[in-house]
Design an enzyme around this catalytic site. Structure first.
Site, mmCIF file in Angstrom:
data_model
loop_
_atom_site.group_PDB
_atom_site.id
_atom_site.type_symbol
_atom_site.label_atom_id
_atom_site.label_comp_id
_atom_site.label_asym_id
_atom_site.label_seq_id
_atom_site.Cartn_x
_atom_site.Cartn_y
_atom_site.Cartn_z
ATOM 1 N N TYR A 141 -11.045 3.313 21.218
ATOM 2 C CA TYR A 141 -11.351 2.043 21.873
ATOM 3 C C TYR A 141 -10.493 1.813 23.104
ATOM 4 C CZ TYR A 141 -14.375 0.089 18.221
ATOM 5 O OH TYR A 141 -15.412 -0.171 17.364
ATOM 6 N N ASP A 247 -14.001 1.133 12.030
ATOM 7 C CA ASP A 247 -15.142 0.299 12.411
ATOM 8 C C ASP A 247 -16.371 0.717 11.618
ATOM 9 O OD1 ASP A 247 -16.671 -1.571 13.975
ATOM 10 O OD2 ASP A 247 -17.473 0.154 15.065
ATOM 11 N N ASP A 251 -18.260 -1.281 7.920
ATOM 12 C CA ASP A 251 -19.659 -1.729 7.832
ATOM 13 C C ASP A 251 -20.341 -1.048 6.645
ATOM 14 O OD1 ASP A 251 -19.480 -3.357 10.096
ATOM 15 O OD2 ASP A 251 -21.477 -2.749 10.807
HETATM 16 C C1 IPM Z 1 -15.768 -5.118 14.529
HETATM 17 C C2 IPM Z 1 -16.844 -5.171 15.577
HETATM 18 C C3 IPM Z 1 -16.226 -4.967 16.957
HETATM 19 C C4 IPM Z 1 -15.555 -3.623 16.956
HETATM 20 C C5 IPM Z 1 -17.261 -5.107 18.094
HETATM 21 C C6 IPM Z 1 -17.876 -6.475 18.118
HETATM 22 C C7 IPM Z 1 -16.692 -4.750 19.425
HETATM 23 O O1 IPM Z 1 -17.834 -4.245 15.315
HETATM 24 O O2 IPM Z 1 -14.822 -5.905 14.622
HETATM 25 O O3 IPM Z 1 -15.884 -4.291 13.626
HETATM 26 O O4 IPM Z 1 -16.211 -2.590 17.180
HETATM 27 O O5 IPM Z 1 -14.350 -3.555 16.757
HETATM 28 MG MG MG Z 2 -17.606 -3.266 13.483
#
Ligand code: IPM
Ligand code: MG
Length: 365
Positions: A141, A247, A251
């Protein structure tokens, strides 16, 4: 004791779930007599519309001078236009970097009464209880070079997975400290067999693990982990990994809880000591498709308050009271539409917030 809390409601369902979280804090304040001072700041699309940028220096300064930041959500289709310079998410990246929020804690657990909501079989998710510690201010990132350019052959772009040993060590320490209060197991996830940065990650994680002889620290490759997470999630206690892997896996892990609407997160600037500046944000994002309809699940945002009380204000009992109130309301059969099933009572965002606040004020049993 008096505490300063910055409130950034943001976009989409952010404002409506944050309102319900504030009800939970109000109930805690009533019950325990704490003094919570709230200050509001604009963030994300709301800030772009009003002030022309995703976050002003004033909002940043407000967060820097607070004990904790309660964050709703940032983003939405309105600001997705690729031709503009500003995106709502930039506010998040700036907050993470400038507040040095390097450790992103994402607890994921199964709730027995919601196990049937998971796309996985109930017997697979039953009892799952994991804390992910995602590195949040380094890796792909933020690593340099990060750019796109034109070549005679066409367009090119690069992101860099860059980690220093200090960045790795501090986040692994957070994981080990958390494990001490849990089942004392840490799995560090990397891609050791393909990436040089992962080799350093594994080496440093092993060194930090040696500082914690009471913790069982093991390593798993990211691809294996992706599979193990859904095959046998109950094997994991604390999982520590890079920004990008974290990340993705958090999810994926959300399916264990039955709904994204159940998952809070804490982004901390130090070890989880109880007085660490942190930003607390539901992981579900702004969900613009359901915003303003009163159907969003506020439990993630309410559970963020529990994390805020625990990690930034050092109020462990109060944190537990909030988390227990959420469990009680679920046990009583109340559900927002994302977790609703036959035989349970469907309630709105606001009703759910009121129910939890009431259980905080007058706990049962
Ligand atoms: C998260 C989100 C963020 C990330 C996005 C919104 C940039 O997906 O906090 O997991 O990728 O960090
Ligand atoms: Mg995320």
């Amino acid at each position: 004791m008096s505490y300063r809390i910055a409130v950034l409601r943001g976009d989409g369902i952010g404002p409506e779930v944050t309102v319900e979280a504030l009800k939970a804090l109000a109930a805690i304040r009533e019950r325990y007599g704490h003094d919570f001072a709230y200050e509001e700041g604009l963030v994300g699309g709301a800030s772009i519309d009003e002030l022309g940028v995703p976050m002003t220096d004033e909002t940043l300064a407000l967060c820097q001078s607070s004990d904790a930041v309660l964050f709703g959500a940032a983003g939405g289709p309105k600001w997705d236009d690729a031709s503009t310079d500003f995106r709502p998410e930039q506010a998040l990246f700036r907050l993470r970097k400038e507040l040095n929020l390097f450790a992103n804690l994402r607890p994921v657990r199964s709730y027995p009464m919601l196990d049937e909501m998971s796309p996985l079989r109930p017997e697979v998710v039953k009892g799952a209880d994991i804390i992910f510690v995602r590195e949040l201010t380094g890796g792909l990132y933020f690593g340099q070079p990060k750019m796109r350019w034109e070549t005679p052959e066409g367009r090119r772009a690069v992101d860099s997975e860059d980690y220093s040993e200090q960045e790795i060590a501090r986040v692994v320490r957070v994981a080990c400290e958390l494990a001490r209060k849990r089942r004392r197991k840490v799995v560090s996830v990397d891609k050791f067999n393909a990436l040089i940065s992962s080799r350093l990650w594994r080496q440093v994680a092993t060194e930090v693990g040696a500082e914690y002889p009471d913790i069982d620290l093991t390593h798993m490759l990211a691809d294996t982990f992706a599979m193990q997470l859904i095959v046998r999630p109950t094997q994991f206690d604390v999982v520590v990994t890079t920004n990008m892997f974290g990340d993705i896996f958090t999810d994926e892990a959300a399916v264990l809880a039955g709904s994204m609407g159940m998952l809070p997160s804490a982004s901390l600037s130090g070890l989880p000591s109880g007085r660490t500046l942190g930003l607390y944000e539901p992981i579900h994002g702004s969900a613009p498709d359901i915003a303003g309809q009163g159907i969003a699940n506020p439990l993630a945002s309410i559970l963020c308050c529990a994390l805020l009380l625990r990690y930034s204000l050092g109020l462990e009992e109060e944190a537990r009271v909030v988390a227990d109130a959420v469990t009680t309301v679920l046990e009583e059969g109340y559900r927002t539409s994302d977790i609703h099933s036959e035989g349970t009572s469907k309630v709105s965002t606001q009703e759910m917030g009121d129910l939890v606040a009431a259980r905080i004020r007058e706990p049962r049993g």
